[in-house]
Design a protein around this motif. Sequence first.
Motif, PDB file in Angstrom:
ATOM      1  N   PHE A  21       1.065  -0.751   0.139  1.00  0.00           N
ATOM      2  CA  PHE A  21       0.038   0.022   0.097  1.00  0.00           C
ATOM      3  C   PHE A  21       0.630   1.204   0.133  1.00  0.00           C
ATOM      4  O   PHE A  21       0.651   1.900  -0.283  1.00  0.00           O
ATOM      5  N   GLU A  22       1.614   1.202   0.038  1.00  0.00           N
ATOM      6  CA  GLU A  22       3.041   2.327   0.216  1.00  0.00           C
ATOM      7  C   GLU A  22       3.425   2.767  -0.720  1.00  0.00           C
ATOM      8  O   GLU A  22       3.675   3.970  -1.038  1.00  0.00           O
TER       9      GLU A  22
ATOM     10  N   ASP B 156      -3.716   7.238  -3.281  1.00  0.00           N
ATOM     11  CA  ASP B 156      -3.745   7.618  -2.574  1.00  0.00           C
ATOM     12  C   ASP B 156      -4.711   6.752  -1.097  1.00  0.00           C
ATOM     13  O   ASP B 156      -5.950   6.938  -1.596  1.00  0.00           O
ATOM     14  N   LEU B 157      -5.084   7.881  -0.383  1.00  0.00           N
ATOM     15  CA  LEU B 157      -4.972   7.287   0.910  1.00  0.00           C
ATOM     16  C   LEU B 157      -7.024   7.246   0.986  1.00  0.00           C
ATOM     17  O   LEU B 157      -8.030   6.948   1.233  1.00  0.00           O
TER      18      LEU B 157
ATOM     19  N   TRP C  76      -8.134   4.846  -2.404  1.00  0.00           N
ATOM     20  CA  TRP C  76      -8.053   3.842  -0.969  1.00  0.00           C
ATOM     21  C   TRP C  76      -9.243   3.438  -0.112  1.00  0.00           C
ATOM     22  O   TRP C  76     -10.241   2.549  -0.218  1.00  0.00           O
ATOM     23  N   ARG C  77      -9.784   4.610   0.550  1.00  0.00           N
ATOM     24  CA  ARG C  77     -11.574   4.638   1.847  1.00  0.00           C
ATOM     25  C   ARG C  77     -12.293   3.782   0.751  1.00  0.00           C
ATOM     26  O   ARG C  77     -13.554   3.438   1.795  1.00  0.00           O
TER      27      ARG C  77
ATOM     28  N   SER D 144       2.545   2.147   5.785  1.00  0.00           N
ATOM     29  CA  SER D 144       1.578   3.403   5.050  1.00  0.00           C
ATOM     30  C   SER D 144       0.019   2.939   6.025  1.00  0.00           C
ATOM     31  O   SER D 144      -0.245   2.414   6.211  1.00  0.00           O
TER      32      SER D 144
ATOM     33  N   ARG E 191      -1.720   4.346   4.143  1.00  0.00           N
ATOM     34  CA  ARG E 191      -3.023   4.020   3.110  1.00  0.00           C
ATOM     35  C   ARG E 191      -2.954   1.898   3.143  1.00  0.00           C
ATOM     36  O   ARG E 191      -4.624   1.814   2.450  1.00  0.00           O
ATOM     37  N   SER E 192      -2.741   1.567   4.156  1.00  0.00           N
ATOM     38  CA  SER E 192      -3.208   0.121   4.397  1.00  0.00           C
ATOM     39  C   SER E 192      -4.488  -0.182   5.162  1.00  0.00           C
ATOM     40  O   SER E 192      -5.170  -1.161   5.386  1.00  0.00           O
TER      41      SER E 192
END
Length: 1436
Positions: free
Chosen positions: A937-938, A943-944, A947-948, A997, A999-1000
Amino acid sequence: MLDLLSKDRIVNEAGLRTALHHLDTIVSSSGATALQVTVKHMLSSPYVFAYIISVWDRREAMISQIMTDFPRRPQEYPTSVARTMLDNLSMYFLAFPAESLATDVSRDITRHRGFVEDALPVLCALTTMKFSGAGSFDDEIGVCDESDDGFVKKKVPQKMRKRNRPKAHTSIDASLFLRLDVAMPLTNEAAASLSTHILTKLKNALLVTLRKFYLSLLRRTELAGDIKALLLPNVGESAKDVAPEVSSTEDVESPTTRPKAYQMVQPMKAALYFENADGFGEWRILISTEAYKNLRELRESEKKIFKIIVGKIKELSNGHFSDDNHKRLNGPDAGIPIYDAKITKDLQLVYQIDCVPDQDGKVYGIYTHAQPGNIWDALGSHLACKGREYRRRCIFRNRPVLSKDGVILPASFPSAEPEPECSGGPLNFSDKDMDRVDLEKYVTFSQAFLHSLIANQDVQHVFMLTPQEQKIVECTASCYVLGRSGTGKTTTMLFKILGIQRAWEMSATDMPKPRQIFVTKSRVLATKVEEYFAKLLESLALAGYTLEELAKTKARSAQEGLVDLDDLPESQMNIPMRYSGLEDKHFPLFLTFDRLAKMIAADVLDEKDSAGAFFNVDDADAHDCFVTYDVFANQYWPHFPQNLSKNLNPWLVFSEFMGIIKGSEHALTCPERVLDRPTYLLLPHRSNPNFANQRGILYDMFEYYTKIKRQRRHHDVADRTHAILHVFRSKKFPVQQIDYLYVDEAQDNLLIDALFLRQLCKNPDGLFWAGDTAQTISAGSSFRFDDLKAFLYRVEQQQQNISVNSAGACLRQPAMFQLAINYRSHCGIVNCASSVIELITKFWPNTIDNLRPEKGVVDGLKPVFFTGWDKDAVDYKQFLFGESGKHIEFGAEQCILVRDDAARQKLRDQVGQIGLIMTLYESKGLEFNDVLLYNFFEDSAVDLSRWRVVLNGVDGQGYAPNFERDEARYAGVCSELKLLYVGITRARKNIWIVDKSDRSEPMRIFWTSRNQIQNCTPGTDVPHLAVSSTAEEWASFGRSLFSHKRYSQAIHCFERANLHREAKVCEAYELREVARSSVGAPSLSDQKRAFNVAADAFTDCAATATGNQKLQYYRNSAGCYVRAGNDLKAAKAYLNAQEFEQAAKRYRKAGRFDKTLHVLNDHGTDIPEETKTELWTVCRLFYCSRSNAQPPLPLFSTFDEELEFLEDYDLDDARASLLESHSRYYEVAELHLSENRPLEAVRAFIKDESNVDSTVRAADTILEYFWRKCSFRITVKSNAEPMQHFIALADQLETNTLTPTTRDLISMFQNILRKNHEPLRNLALGFHQQNNQPAALLCLDHVFSRTIDIRAFTVDEMRRFLQQFHAYARLLYLISTFPDPMEHRGIRRLFSIVRLSGDKFLIPNGTFLHNKMMEVRQGITWVSENLPFSRNACNS
């Protein structure tokens, strides 16, 4: 309703269809009684039943029900349907024409007919027999005993059989039993046993009769017509078979050229069914993979124990159950019983009585009492989840045939609907237990199996398929099989290929061999499947071996050398270069899609065309002309403008180019065979989420790619397919089509490739597509199976519009199957991976096929997600190096997966050589016990905030973004999830996810909400990751990595295994990959240097290798030297590789013609005739055209051959030398004259002493030269070198052989050149008397051209002087006034005039006339130094 099946109703197509529909209804919904009534009705009319089952596609279901209802008591048989069928069918067959049935079928029918007729009265007698008392009875069934070796049957002596035969009761006709060749029983037990025996044989006779009839239909399609002719004898030719037919596309071949094999080979149930080994009983024995491994090991090390085990298995197969071999291992509450049979004090054979649907014995393995631990209770409970009926059938036992010996025969059960499985979850086995207990593959203990053990051969066996897999294999229509990795897709393909092949082998010899092709993108997979198929055939062949033949067989070494299969030359692949060269012996054919495309291209594309790049398969430079992903990444990607390629993944970009813009269905309809910009920009985001917001940039890059590709004259996979399809559109398929096509890993191909492949197969029901679109990690692939289905459906419709079958029926729709049981990974990993697929399906349903969730067989550890570790303070040593901080290393079956090369290098810098670190792309096709997914994910470009979006899959999550509001924004998550799925499914036992990250976090929350991961936070127990591996394990996995071209990782494995030679080989391959990646770099010298280094490395490897490896390494070395421009070293390497044609060519290119000659001379038989002729010609031309170069070997076998060659190629100097060496001087001289070399010609003439004309020809040549050089008023200096030689040669002439005139002419020129004027006066007088006026004039002209002092002359001298001068003047006048001087040869010679052609003449430069005319025509610029003119100009 029974009248629907009458003879009168089924005579026409409509009536037959109605009757078959009625039968479908009875089989599907009615009970056994209705079926029996229907069958009896059909049997009441001659041939109706036989005809119906010859044209009915559901006959198997009916036959199965009849076999299930077969009578079990003798009093039931006389009135049963089975008895009526046996009587009728055997009589029907005997009425068929002799050619309708094969010899073996007719023989079996006759044999069974006799037994059927004799069995009925015996059964009737047995039901009425009464015995006065109990008597002794010796079972006559088992007349075979076992010899010392345990594998050979031994007959009981005839005397023993007669002695044991009991005496019959006087009231029973003993002849009934004699005709049946059985003993008349004397006891109730014996009578019951005999009844069971006869009924079993009758049941077998019915089954065999029906099976033989079935196979006869497969062998000979006209058999249905023969049956109909018996049923309807008066219909004649007009009544054709009205059975429903299957539509087929138009065949290119004439129907008379080759019968359709695909109509005769299905189904294959009989071909893939195997009986127990000879001497074994009714209980079918199934052996697991683990048990097979145990048996092989014991066969090698403990032969005595091996014999005991085989004997124990034989006991079980014969139903001899005892306390010693039938002891229950698990508890009474553990569901399905698991038993053990004692082998020795410490060894036990563990087995289960299974029911599928008949009872059989399933052997799990041979274990010590301490192995494999307390798992049998868990296994029994797990099996019990199949349902109550399954458990009842497994526990049920028939009563013993005889009470005293306790022999139990297996029970048969009717087909039943599958019960819903009880909830119990998967097996909770440890990894160690799972390694010891195999729940996947079981093989029948057949004769082939037993013989493979005896011969100690490493072969493969046909194992039992699951019901779902069996449906796929026996499917008679085309099919699509979807399944994730490890679900058995390839297995079903292979077994179907084998079944069709064996069905053909079991059929009549005149049946055409079915042509089957297995295609996949992976060379490794194609090779492994082919090897597996070969081992299956080899194991089946062993069944026919005698013990003596088995003793002579030697175990093959399974060890293979480190050779990249893609390096093997096409000439060594045992298949032709062109598709049209394929013969029956090449089938079944296993090959890659690239190889198949090249073979087709070689047939249909013009080599002179731009498509010629597809043919250069042996050219070392052609490796770069074909744009694969590696070529794209190395040679194209660095040249894209940075503003376009920044933050883009080259793999995804290449996939978009190939799969969407060039390889999609819509591209076929575009003029340029690519999507135009407007069409591409308007593609829907949901079905094409990649680059949804970057389509304009992508198309700019595509145009840039196309421009570079055109400049470099490169081609890619889409170009090749479009080129082939273009030919197919313009004309029919030019070569013979195949019967069956199997495409594995279909998702790795372009969609347009499917159209190309479809054209190969003439059988619309012979297509088998398998794959998994969730694993679309192959660059260039971008489609779903739903897309493939829809595309091919449209193709079939188009073909049907062109050609419709004779019955006008619609094409059968291909069947769709899904394999959802994952045998490779446990439930912990399978469930986690399935949740990723669920997310893709939820948000992007059009990008992936919607399948049922996968299931694992056994439970396992959930993936571990390391979370809560501070990004800066995380102590990776805790779980990478252990608590002590001591360096450890991951094992051979463990791998760290990272996103790309940069991430790998970064991690390597942090932790060093900890183990295998691979990118996700490199991991495709590989599997590991344990996988650590690092910083996935990093390193993501998503981006986050994007991903959400996955939080929408979490119930009650209020912070998830709205996906529908901006679908294009989240498109990148789709490809990320597919990559994540690939990473997770690489693991078999453990998956650890390490990511620093934020992001995970969305995915971690998603998995946690579903209880599908174990979160590992600081302060909790960290699982032990690294495990040690043996040297053998490192070596084994190193070979696996090598086969997948993961050379740098393979180096690590071989170094850990202390296999330094293998590591060096991998280094050589890695160096070649580095060199290939340098192609297109600015510095050509660096590129050549890289190839030189790789070539030297391969040469070093070859020096220590042996056999085929040695040859291949030299071949690789030569290819690298070619790329490095070092032809001399390349030639030497090719010579060492025994590639003599290439060696000779490279020596020629290097200018070493001496070496070329040696290769041609020493290895000419191994070089194609065309190449050999060309190289011999080049070498001959080289040496023959250089007098100072001496060939090391004779260039010609005969003088005439050499002379002819020199003549053909106008090598006159060499030809002259050759003739002179054979003293053929006259021919030498003539050759010199033809080449205007008079001096050499004269010398040759003078040397010739054998021909009297030679001196005359020499004199004539000398005179010709003198006339040309000493024409009127022109005098050449006598000291000029050529003239000196001619004067000297004139002096050497044998003048006594010349005519007086010739002698005088030569004397004239000798005196002219030597300025002896006095002799010229006399010569002039002589010439005047001979009327040779030009010669006389020339003599006198030289006399009077000098100043003469006449003052001292006497009167006589003056008189003579004046007379001569008068003659001189007279000659000048006569010649100058000659009417047609150009026709006077003497005048032309005097003035050196040359006739050109007709009335065209040439006055050479420097002659008297030329000089005078130049003076007259001053100021005119002449085109030529010589002066051409016509006769008219001369006369004027």
